[in-house]
Design a protein around this motif. Structure first.
Motif, PDB file in Angstrom:
ATOM      1  N   GLY A 286      79.186  12.282  14.663  1.00  0.00           N
ATOM      2  CA  GLY A 286      79.577  12.269  13.262  1.00  0.00           C
ATOM      3  C   GLY A 286      81.036  11.963  12.994  1.00  0.00           C
ATOM      4  O   GLY A 286      81.439  11.851  11.837  1.00  0.00           O
ATOM      5  N   GLY A 287      81.839  11.844  14.029  1.00  0.00           N
ATOM      6  CA  GLY A 287      83.228  11.506  13.799  1.00  0.00           C
ATOM      7  C   GLY A 287      83.393  10.065  13.358  1.00  0.00           C
ATOM      8  O   GLY A 287      82.433   9.294  13.344  1.00  0.00           O
ATOM      9  N   GLY A 288      84.604   9.711  13.000  1.00  0.00           N
ATOM     10  CA  GLY A 288      84.862   8.337  12.583  1.00  0.00           C
ATOM     11  C   GLY A 288      86.142   8.220  11.799  1.00  0.00           C
ATOM     12  O   GLY A 288      86.975   9.133  11.801  1.00  0.00           O
ATOM     13  N   LEU A 289      86.273   7.086  11.151  1.00  0.00           N
ATOM     14  CA  LEU A 289      87.445   6.777  10.336  1.00  0.00           C
ATOM     15  C   LEU A 289      87.072   6.898   8.863  1.00  0.00           C
ATOM     16  O   LEU A 289      86.056   6.345   8.423  1.00  0.00           O
ATOM     17  CB  LEU A 289      87.937   5.365  10.644  1.00  0.00           C
ATOM     18  N   VAL A 290      87.896   7.613   8.116  1.00  0.00           N
ATOM     19  CA  VAL A 290      87.628   7.809   6.697  1.00  0.00           C
ATOM     20  C   VAL A 290      88.956   7.823   5.947  1.00  0.00           C
ATOM     21  O   VAL A 290      89.994   8.193   6.517  1.00  0.00           O
ATOM     22  CB  VAL A 290      86.846   9.125   6.471  1.00  0.00           C
ATOM     23  N   GLN A 291      88.919   7.430   4.701  1.00  0.00           N
ATOM     24  CA  GLN A 291      90.130   7.465   3.887  1.00  0.00           C
ATOM     25  C   GLN A 291      90.384   8.873   3.374  1.00  0.00           C
ATOM     26  O   GLN A 291      89.450   9.684   3.245  1.00  0.00           O
ATOM     27  CB  GLN A 291      89.988   6.506   2.708  1.00  0.00           C
ATOM     28  N   ALA A 292      91.621   9.155   3.088  1.00  0.00           N
ATOM     29  CA  ALA A 292      91.978  10.451   2.531  1.00  0.00           C
ATOM     30  C   ALA A 292      91.150  10.708   1.272  1.00  0.00           C
ATOM     31  O   ALA A 292      90.963   9.809   0.447  1.00  0.00           O
ATOM     32  CB  ALA A 292      93.466  10.490   2.211  1.00  0.00           C
TER      33      ALA A 292
END
Length: 122
Positions: free
Chosen positions: A8-14
């Motif tokens: 479930g991890g990853g890159l996301v915007q604030a």
């Protein structure tokens, strides 16, 4: 031996959200506590959230209170961390941890997942 597998991890915007999962590779006799920890580059591993199975109490780091929620699905032997309103300072490798007794005659042992990267961009 029990393995904890995170996803479930990853890159996301604030301001965005992610949900981490931690699944056990096998059925477990009993669990004392389950929690999520994180480690940012150059920093020590820190507790994010933990649930004490006896009594059902949960505890959160002050930095994530009101934004993160820890939960369990007993039938699926899975633990979750719902992360909302993410901030760049939440960027870290997140690890799940469980203190458990695999079989009735085993001692309580602490197990760790392999970690999953969470990156929050500003």
């Amino acid at each position: 031996q029990v393995q904890l597998v995170e996803s479930g991890g990853g890159l996301v915007q604030a301001g965005g959200s992610l949900r981490l999962s931690c699944a056990s590779s096998k059925s477990i006799f009993s669990i004392n506590a389950m929690g999520w920890y994180r480690q940012a580059p150059g920093k020590q591993r820190e507790l994010v959230a933990i649930v004490i199975i006896s009594g059902g109490s949960t505890h959160y780091a002050d930095s994530v209170k009101g934004r993160f929620t820890i939960s369990r699905d007993n039938d699926k032997n899975t633990m979750y961390l719902q992360m909302n309103s993410l901030k760049p300072e939440d960027t870290a490798v997140y690890y799940c941890n469980a203190e458990l007794r695999e079989r009735p005659w085993d001692s309580v042992v602490a197990y760790w997942g392999q970690g999953t990267q969470v990156t929050v961009s500003s």
